[in-house]
Design an enzyme around this catalytic site. Sequence first.
Site, PDB file in Angstrom:
ATOM      1  N   ARG A 107       7.802  -6.986   4.893  1.00 23.90           N
ATOM      2  CA  ARG A 107       8.537  -7.681   3.957  1.00 23.90           C
ATOM      3  C   ARG A 107       9.114  -7.141   2.486  1.00 23.90           C
ATOM      4  NH1 ARG A 107       5.566 -13.699   3.076  1.00 23.90           N
ATOM      5  NH2 ARG A 107       4.012 -12.209   2.006  1.00 23.90           N
ATOM      6  N   ASN A 113       9.931   3.152   0.077  1.00 31.48           N
ATOM      7  CA  ASN A 113       8.491   2.785   0.508  1.00 31.48           C
ATOM      8  C   ASN A 113       8.035   3.571   1.594  1.00 31.48           C
ATOM      9  OD1 ASN A 113       7.632   0.971  -1.403  1.00 31.48           O
ATOM     10  ND2 ASN A 113       8.335  -0.708  -0.660  1.00 31.48           N
ATOM     11  N   ASP A 137       2.899   0.875   0.499  1.00 32.52           N
ATOM     12  CA  ASP A 137       3.215  -0.442  -0.425  1.00 32.52           C
ATOM     13  C   ASP A 137       3.188  -1.628   0.161  1.00 32.52           C
ATOM     14  OD1 ASP A 137       3.481  -2.322  -2.315  1.00 32.52           O
ATOM     15  OD2 ASP A 137       5.469  -1.217  -3.033  1.00 32.52           O
TER      16      ASP A 137
END
Length: 211
Positions: A107, A113, A137
């Site tokens: 999400r 990331n 993350d």
Amino acid sequence: VFRCREDAPRGTVDRETQLKPMEEASIRRECDLQRRCSDAMGGAFVIACDEPVIHGGFGYVLSELGSDSIQGPLDEVGALAPWLAVPWFRDMVISVRSCHRTGVLHRDLDPGNFIFVATREARLTGKAHPATAKLTDFGQAAPLASLGDEPVGWLKGKPPYWAPELAEAFLEEERPPYSPATDMYTLGACLCEMLTGSGPVFRKEEEELQE
């Protein structure tokens, strides 16, 4: 975040790690989801992390240390050459699909990331080898089984990478329909940015998106 080095047994390579302090309320959940996904891939495409240590209301976790994220070369040169972007994107797809098979939705996918980690051959020989892009993350990740509990108007991730159905839910003040498909759309937005230098929404902020 603190950079650390763990002494390794003789004949092996020391492990470089980072020590990250976080609030106790969030660190257990984030680490549990990240470790579940990393273990499912044998640490190959998701950043590995240890069990957090709780002290004084804060949690501390050791995790695998990378060098830079895919956002780094994007900021430096803009669009990436296909011979660079395609192998990294392959790593990205493998990591996200592995998370979905493990029952976890990330999400919050974006080029920042995905962290470059040197291969084992590079660490052992000191020679240059292509780095693996690993996912990290998991602060906004959730088990697939828990989806549907989010309140109306509550979205995770960054607006430029939202799938159209998430942006529509935000505008209509409806419950966000998270699914593996919304993660996969976000991967496509990342690929667009990697190859062209800009994503499909051109980095609009929430207020601009709402207008």
